[in-house]
Each structure stands twice: as C-alpha cells, then as structure tokens.
Design an enzyme around this catalytic site. Structure first.
Site, PDB file in Angstrom:
ATOM      1  N   ALA A   8      12.358  -5.704  -6.994  1.00  0.00           N
ATOM      2  CA  ALA A   8      12.443  -4.311  -7.205  1.00  0.00           C
ATOM      3  C   ALA A   8      12.728  -3.586  -8.714  1.00  0.00           C
ATOM      4  O   ALA A   8      14.039  -2.725  -9.166  1.00  0.00           O
ATOM      5  CB  ALA A   8      14.078  -3.386  -6.347  1.00  0.00           C
ATOM      6  N   GLY A  12       9.103  -1.143  -7.958  1.00  0.00           N
ATOM      7  CA  GLY A  12       9.583  -1.349  -6.591  1.00  0.00           C
ATOM      8  C   GLY A  12      10.773  -0.208  -6.455  1.00  0.00           C
ATOM      9  O   GLY A  12      11.129   0.086  -4.903  1.00  0.00           O
ATOM     10  N   ASN A 103       0.062  -5.652  -9.030  1.00  0.00           N
ATOM     11  CA  ASN A 103      -1.593  -5.854 -10.092  1.00  0.00           C
ATOM     12  C   ASN A 103      -1.631  -7.065 -10.131  1.00  0.00           C
ATOM     13  O   ASN A 103      -0.784  -8.728  -9.480  1.00  0.00           O
ATOM     14  CB  ASN A 103      -0.164  -5.672 -11.209  1.00  0.00           C
ATOM     15  N   LYS A 185      -9.096  -1.253  -9.904  1.00  0.00           N
ATOM     16  CA  LYS A 185      -7.657  -1.185 -10.171  1.00  0.00           C
ATOM     17  C   LYS A 185      -7.312  -2.148 -11.217  1.00  0.00           C
ATOM     18  O   LYS A 185      -6.613  -2.055 -12.255  1.00  0.00           O
ATOM     19  CB  LYS A 185      -5.755  -1.375  -9.537  1.00  0.00           C
ATOM     20  N   ASN A 193      -3.508  -2.204 -19.520  1.00  0.00           N
ATOM     21  CA  ASN A 193      -1.914  -2.286 -20.032  1.00  0.00           C
ATOM     22  C   ASN A 193      -2.158  -3.427 -21.308  1.00  0.00           C
ATOM     23  O   ASN A 193      -1.214  -3.258 -22.411  1.00  0.00           O
ATOM     24  CB  ASN A 193      -1.852  -3.308 -18.997  1.00  0.00           C
ATOM     25  N   SER A 258       2.772  -1.468 -17.679  1.00  0.00           N
ATOM     26  CA  SER A 258       4.303  -2.450 -17.139  1.00  0.00           C
ATOM     27  C   SER A 258       3.875  -3.578 -18.249  1.00  0.00           C
ATOM     28  O   SER A 258       4.987  -4.295 -18.108  1.00  0.00           O
ATOM     29  CB  SER A 258       4.037  -2.952 -16.237  1.00  0.00           C
ATOM     30  N   GLU A 271       1.499 -10.190 -16.905  1.00  0.00           N
ATOM     31  CA  GLU A 271       0.751 -11.176 -15.643  1.00  0.00           C
ATOM     32  C   GLU A 271      -0.035 -11.193 -16.573  1.00  0.00           C
ATOM     33  O   GLU A 271      -1.261 -11.101 -15.790  1.00  0.00           O
ATOM     34  CB  GLU A 271       0.533 -10.029 -15.242  1.00  0.00           C
TER      35      GLU A 271
END
Length: 309
Positions: A8, A12, A103, A185, A193, A258, A271
């Site tokens: 979350a 989220g 992602n 995506k 990113n 992000s 990530e």
C-alpha cells in the site's frame, strides 16, 4: 467486494482509496510500520487533484493479516514480491483472486509458486501517485488499466474484476494480449523512470531535453530486441510516441516517477533489476547487445550505493 491491497505505497494507496470510495471493503497491507500506524490513527490522507480528504481505511502489517479476501491486488516492489507472498500465505484462499499490477517483467513465475493459475490475473496500469509521507498520498492526472486472466477459462471473471474497477473510476478494460501491454509499460518505465532518476528531474523536464528522443529510442530498441525472443513484437516508434505522450503536464508530465520517489526522495533501493536490468540480463543470455540498458542499470546501482550506503 472484500479487497486487500498488498503493498500500500503510492499506487496501492491510490487504488485502495478509489476502491473504498466506490463502496468496496478494502484493507491496506504494507510492511512500513509508520505508514500502517499513521493510516490507522489518522486515516489515509489523500490529495486528490487538490481535494484533500482523510479516509478511514484499515491497514495492517503483512504478518498480521488474517482475513481472506475475494481479491488481492499486488502493488509491492518487484524485489519484495516473493517475501510478501510468503508473509501473506495465510490469506491466499482457494477462491481468492490475485491481480498483479507490479512494474517490471517476469512476475507471473513468482506468483505461480503460491497461487493456482486459475486465480492469477495480470494487469498493467498507467495511473500515477506519489507518497508524500506515512499515510499521505497525492493523486494527480488520469490513467487507465488493462486486465487479463492467465487461465483461458477465467475470462468472464477477469471482466467482472474490470467492472469493479470501473465502478471506482479506474478506467479498466479487458485485454486480449496483456503481455504486450506489460512489455510496452516496461518500455515506458525503462525509458522514463531510470532517466528521470539519473537526471533528477520530472517527466516534463526530461521530455524537454534535446537528447530525449535519441535516449528513449535507443532504450526501447533494446527492449524490442529482447521482447522478440519471447514472441512479443514491439514497434519502437509506436512505443516512443507513447513515452512522449507522458510529457504532457495534463497527464503525467509534472510527476516524478516511482524510481525517483524511491531513490532520490526516500533513499530506498529501486526496481531497476526488473526493468532495465532485466533487459541487460536477458541480453547476455540471448547474445543481444543492450549497451544502453547495461549502462543505465550500472548508473542506478551506483547512485543507490552513493545515496543509501
């Protein structure tokens, strides 16, 4: 519907808020203690395009989640997916549907270790959000969502999940080829990113750079070469136009992606290994040159070392 948002953070929290506002029974599950505590004490503070609300949504740490939901929406960070699934094994009921909106690439193989294929749904979303602090999320711009079932027999169920999202104004459609959309995506994330994180800028600022067209097309070309090995055909120029459409301030232009939020704003690991790093890794396996993604991956890891160490 009983819905658990697992992971979350910014996205989220956005989905949890919008699904809650549509009348669903939502629980937020997250491993960040301060975030969970703040939500339970003060409510989830949402800045929805200038409209500020305090929304009472229950939040819980993963190891304390006990209620089996109808639907779990996965929004963890890629590197945290398997540890999170291990933590919430107790609420993965035999009829619980699991929708992955992470992602990056390669997540379905991890989910299949814990969830029957008939209950797995893959999706991709272009909504954005920013977490401004514990229990405080900022929503901006518009977005959409694509969903598809893994098991061919679960198509109608996937369409029902789309209906739940559309009731929450999340603009969901059923996809006949979500794998293509996931790769597209990933290209957007791989181009935007990491670039915004390295350059410490938002999406609009990156788009104004004279070097931007060459950078994004070079990155996307390497994604396309690797995707082809998985039977996914990516049109480099089409994806480049999709990336360039995000520069618009009325869409995501003012947004810091992000990866920037994680590393630059909050000093957390990124990530990268599941986006540009995935292309770098697969390029070596398939003997494909991925020079741009190799460099980007190393630069982000270097920046992680400088900021976090």
């Amino acid at each position: 519907m009983k819905i658990s948002i697992v992971g979350a953070g910014a996205m989220g929290s956005r989905f949890g808020y919008m699904l809650h506002e549509a009348g669903n029974e939502v629980i937020l599950i997250d491993a960040w203690h301060e975030h969970v505590e703040s939500i339970n004490k003060k409510g989830l503070i949402t800045n929805d395009n200038g409209l500020i609300k305090k929304v009472k949504i229950p939040a819980v740490l993963p190891e304390r989640a006990t209620e089996i939901p109808d639907l779990i929406i996965l929004f963890t960070k890629s590197m945290g997916l398997e540890p999170m699934l291990e933590s919430i094994k107790g609420i993965l009921g035999k009829n619980t549907k699991v929708l992955c909106l992470l992602n990056g690439l390669g997540h379905n193989e991890t989910i299949e270790k814990y969830v029957d294929n008939k209950n797995i749904f893959m999706g991709v979303t272009l909504w954005t959000a920013s977490l401004k602090g514990p229990g405080h999320v900022e929503l901006s711009g518009g977005g959409n969502l694509e969903i598809q079932n893994i098991d061919p027999e679960m198509k109608e169920c996937a369409k029902q999940v789309c209906d739940i999202f559309n009731d929450a104004r999340l603009n969901a459609i059923y996809s006949e080829n979500v794998l293509l959309s996931i790769w597209r995506k990933a290209c957007v994330n791989g181009a935007i990113n990491s670039s915004c994180t390295i350059l410490d800028c938002n999406i609009k600022q990156f788009g104004k750079l004279k070097q931007a067209p060459r950078i994004i097309r070079s990155i996307i070309k390497e994604f396309s070469d690797v995707a082809n090995k998985f039977g996914v055909k990516l049109d480099v120029e089409e994806v480049a136009r999709l990336v360039e459409s995000t520069y618009d301030p009325s869409k995501a232009g003012e947004h810091y992606p992000s990866m920037h939020q994680d590393l630059i704003q909050n000093g957390r690991y990124t990530e990268i290994d599941y986006i540009n790093g995935y292309i770098s890794k697969k390029g070596k396996e398939f003997n494909i040159d991925t020079l741009y993604n190799d460099l980007i991956t190393n630069l982000i890891h270097g920046k992680e070392e400088l900021i976090i160490s």
